[in-house]
Design a protein around this motif. Sequence first.
Motif, PDB file in Angstrom:
ATOM      1  N   MET A   1       0.997  -1.362  -0.044  1.00 28.00           N
ATOM      2  CA  MET A   1      -0.047  -0.122   0.196  1.00 28.00           C
ATOM      3  C   MET A   1       0.758   1.273  -0.024  1.00 28.00           C
ATOM      4  N   TYR A   2       1.785   1.225   0.889  1.00 27.92           N
ATOM      5  CA  TYR A   2       2.891   2.541   0.850  1.00 27.92           C
ATOM      6  C   TYR A   2       3.531   2.633  -0.184  1.00 27.92           C
ATOM      7  N   TYR A   3       3.936   1.555  -1.086  1.00 28.34           N
ATOM      8  CA  TYR A   3       4.517   1.476  -2.425  1.00 28.34           C
ATOM      9  C   TYR A   3       3.631   2.100  -3.147  1.00 28.34           C
ATOM     10  N   ASN A   4       2.643   1.699  -3.376  1.00 26.07           N
ATOM     11  CA  ASN A   4       1.593   2.332  -4.251  1.00 26.07           C
ATOM     12  C   ASN A   4       1.302   3.795  -4.369  1.00 26.07           C
ATOM     13  N   LYS A   5       1.460   4.245  -3.012  1.00 29.18           N
ATOM     14  CA  LYS A   5       1.219   5.516  -2.586  1.00 29.18           C
ATOM     15  C   LYS A   5       2.325   6.444  -3.324  1.00 29.18           C
ATOM     16  N   ILE A   6       3.631   5.801  -2.983  1.00 35.00           N
ATOM     17  CA  ILE A   6       4.734   6.583  -3.753  1.00 35.00           C
ATOM     18  C   ILE A   6       4.685   6.546  -5.027  1.00 35.00           C
ATOM     19  N   LEU A   7       4.353   5.357  -5.632  1.00 31.27           N
ATOM     20  CA  LEU A   7       4.219   5.212  -6.997  1.00 31.27           C
ATOM     21  C   LEU A   7       3.232   6.202  -7.735  1.00 31.27           C
ATOM     22  N   PHE A   8       2.158   6.268  -7.106  1.00 32.09           N
ATOM     23  CA  PHE A   8       1.090   6.975  -7.395  1.00 32.09           C
ATOM     24  C   PHE A   8       1.294   8.505  -7.548  1.00 32.09           C
ATOM     25  N   GLY A   9       2.117   8.795  -6.525  1.00 31.64           N
ATOM     26  CA  GLY A   9       2.777  10.236  -6.051  1.00 31.64           C
ATOM     27  C   GLY A   9       3.779  10.683  -7.130  1.00 31.64           C
ATOM     28  N   THR A  10       4.706   9.515  -7.523  1.00 33.59           N
ATOM     29  CA  THR A  10       5.711   9.846  -8.399  1.00 33.59           C
ATOM     30  C   THR A  10       5.114  10.085  -9.736  1.00 33.59           C
ATOM     31  N   LEU A  11       4.339   9.462 -10.121  1.00 28.27           N
ATOM     32  CA  LEU A  11       3.516   9.253 -11.351  1.00 28.27           C
ATOM     33  C   LEU A  11       2.681  10.664 -11.543  1.00 28.27           C
ATOM     34  N   ALA A  12       2.121  10.989 -10.413  1.00 29.37           N
ATOM     35  CA  ALA A  12       1.487  12.476 -10.669  1.00 29.37           C
ATOM     36  C   ALA A  12       2.583  13.539 -10.815  1.00 29.37           C
ATOM     37  N   CYS A  13       3.461  13.467  -9.970  1.00 27.84           N
ATOM     38  CA  CYS A  13       4.666  14.623 -10.263  1.00 27.84           C
ATOM     39  C   CYS A  13       5.149  14.830 -11.839  1.00 27.84           C
ATOM     40  N   ILE A  14       5.212  13.654 -12.232  1.00 32.97           N
ATOM     41  CA  ILE A  14       5.705  13.386 -13.741  1.00 32.97           C
ATOM     42  C   ILE A  14       4.730  13.799 -14.572  1.00 32.97           C
ATOM     43  N   LEU A  15       3.489  13.645 -14.280  1.00 34.32           N
ATOM     44  CA  LEU A  15       2.296  13.965 -15.344  1.00 34.32           C
ATOM     45  C   LEU A  15       2.257  15.536 -15.016  1.00 34.32           C
ATOM     46  N   SER A  16       2.127  16.057 -13.919  1.00 30.39           N
ATOM     47  CA  SER A  16       2.470  17.663 -13.718  1.00 30.39           C
ATOM     48  C   SER A  16       3.535  18.352 -14.518  1.00 30.39           C
ATOM     49  N   ALA A  17       4.675  17.718 -13.996  1.00 28.66           N
ATOM     50  CA  ALA A  17       5.929  18.512 -14.817  1.00 28.66           C
ATOM     51  C   ALA A  17       5.664  18.338 -16.169  1.00 28.66           C
ATOM     52  N   SER A  18       5.053  17.347 -16.717  1.00 29.58           N
ATOM     53  CA  SER A  18       5.081  17.160 -18.423  1.00 29.58           C
ATOM     54  C   SER A  18       3.931  18.342 -18.788  1.00 29.58           C
ATOM     55  N   VAL A  19       2.813  18.385 -17.946  1.00 29.07           N
ATOM     56  CA  VAL A  19       1.706  19.573 -18.230  1.00 29.07           C
ATOM     57  C   VAL A  19       2.634  20.834 -18.303  1.00 29.07           C
ATOM     58  N   GLU A  20       3.444  21.179 -17.440  1.00 29.78           N
ATOM     59  CA  GLU A  20       3.902  22.474 -17.326  1.00 29.78           C
ATOM     60  C   GLU A  20       4.879  22.920 -18.498  1.00 29.78           C
ATOM     61  N   ALA A  21       5.679  21.544 -18.690  1.00 35.33           N
ATOM     62  CA  ALA A  21       6.651  21.596 -19.881  1.00 35.33           C
ATOM     63  C   ALA A  21       6.062  21.589 -21.189  1.00 35.33           C
ATOM     64  N   GLN A  22       4.659  21.635 -21.336  1.00 37.08           N
ATOM     65  CA  GLN A  22       4.088  21.830 -22.776  1.00 37.08           C
ATOM     66  C   GLN A  22       4.377  23.237 -23.329  1.00 37.08           C
ATOM     67  N   ASP A  23       4.539  23.326 -24.659  1.00 35.14           N
ATOM     68  CA  ASP A  23       4.750  24.571 -24.979  1.00 35.14           C
ATOM     69  C   ASP A  23       3.400  25.109 -25.385  1.00 35.14           C
ATOM     70  N   VAL A  24       3.186  26.483 -24.973  1.00 29.28           N
ATOM     71  CA  VAL A  24       1.920  27.033 -25.305  1.00 29.28           C
ATOM     72  C   VAL A  24       2.036  28.407 -26.254  1.00 29.28           C
ATOM     73  N   THR A  25       1.132  28.413 -27.390  1.00 30.56           N
ATOM     74  CA  THR A  25       1.037  29.506 -28.287  1.00 30.56           C
ATOM     75  C   THR A  25      -0.191  30.208 -28.090  1.00 30.56           C
ATOM     76  N   LEU A  26       0.178  31.666 -27.547  1.00 24.80           N
ATOM     77  CA  LEU A  26      -1.131  32.627 -27.239  1.00 24.80           C
ATOM     78  C   LEU A  26      -1.386  33.325 -28.646  1.00 24.80           C
ATOM     79  N   ARG A  27      -2.607  33.235 -28.868  1.00 24.48           N
ATOM     80  CA  ARG A  27      -2.888  34.290 -30.291  1.00 24.48           C
ATOM     81  C   ARG A  27      -3.445  35.588 -29.382  1.00 24.48           C
ATOM     82  N   MET A  28      -2.818  36.616 -30.117  1.00 24.62           N
ATOM     83  CA  MET A  28      -3.157  37.903 -29.625  1.00 24.62           C
ATOM     84  C   MET A  28      -3.637  38.702 -30.704  1.00 24.62           C
ATOM     85  N   ALA A  29      -4.669  39.328 -30.708  1.00 25.11           N
ATOM     86  CA  ALA A  29      -5.285  40.375 -31.679  1.00 25.11           C
ATOM     87  C   ALA A  29      -5.349  41.573 -31.227  1.00 25.11           C
ATOM     88  N   HIS A  30      -5.076  42.544 -32.192  1.00 22.92           N
ATOM     89  CA  HIS A  30      -5.528  43.953 -31.937  1.00 22.92           C
ATOM     90  C   HIS A  30      -6.108  44.884 -33.142  1.00 22.92           C
TER      91      HIS A  30
END
Length: 323
Positions: A1-30
């Motif tokens: 159970m403890y190992y699963n929690k660690i594994l889940f937490g690690t995967l969550a951190c990896i997923l979070s980091a990958s989301v932050e690392a995604q490139d973003v293109t902002l469309r700006m009109a004027h």
Amino acid sequence: MYYNKILFGTLACILSASVEAQDVTLRMAHFAAESHPAHQAALAFAKNVEERTEGAVSVELYPANELGSPPEQLEQTVLGVVDMNLPTQGGLDKYVKAFGTVMTPFAFGSYEEAHSVLDGPFFEWVAPQLEEEGLVMLSNWEYGFRNITNSVRPIESPEDVDGLKLRTPPELQIVAALEALGASTAQIAFPELPNALNQGVVDGQENPISVIYHFNFDELQDHLALTRHVYNSMVHVVNKDTWDSLSEDQQSIVREESVAASTMMRDAVIAQEEKDIAALKERGMQVTDPDSAMFVELMGPARDRVSEYVGQENMQTFLSFLD
């Protein structure tokens, strides 16, 4: 159970980091021309954001109404089709009435006064209201004090405005100011304005000096009067969902570079204004600088109309900032 929690937490951190690392293109009109200081400031904003985020956030610019008229661009930004926009207070007051107070005729006596109010108590007042409409307010840019051009006669006093037919944008504040001076007004889309002037549909129009200069109104109009009857500025806004998708660091960079672009544009507009007026004179325009006190005396009905439009409570709050 403890190992699963660690594994889940690690995967969550990896997923979070990958989301932050995604490139973003902002469309700006004027709506400003590519030669206008607004677009130069937008170019600097885009360049600096991309450099400071190391390419994680890039900004695509769509100037000169490429994505539709100013109201259409703003609506697209509210809906999230466009990420960023530079509307004026006249566009934003369709969503938050408090913005309409800024364009009260002859509210400000100088750029310094306008900037102090807009960046201080006014920002704190309206930003939360705008966020409820789905837009995050980043900073106030510039546009300027509005002035009248026409091809009938020079304007030395309010009497010279009386009887002129002038094109305005659809903002009630501008319409009210000119009608208080005895002009009749016509709301004509900006791209159609040159033809309307050429064909004599209207005698003249009003805009900030930078617009009059960069769109070569001297080729269509003989007279420029420095009436400075209404002040407004561009406001840098971003769709709230887009904003929430950025990391805190990215948000900080975007906001800081928005403020830096605001300073750049303000400095450019103010520094260039006298040069543009001189250039317009050289091109053949007759320029007058009438005493504003004569015009202010006639603004009672216009200010009443603005108060009715924005609401008495909003107007009283705005006037307290001026005091």
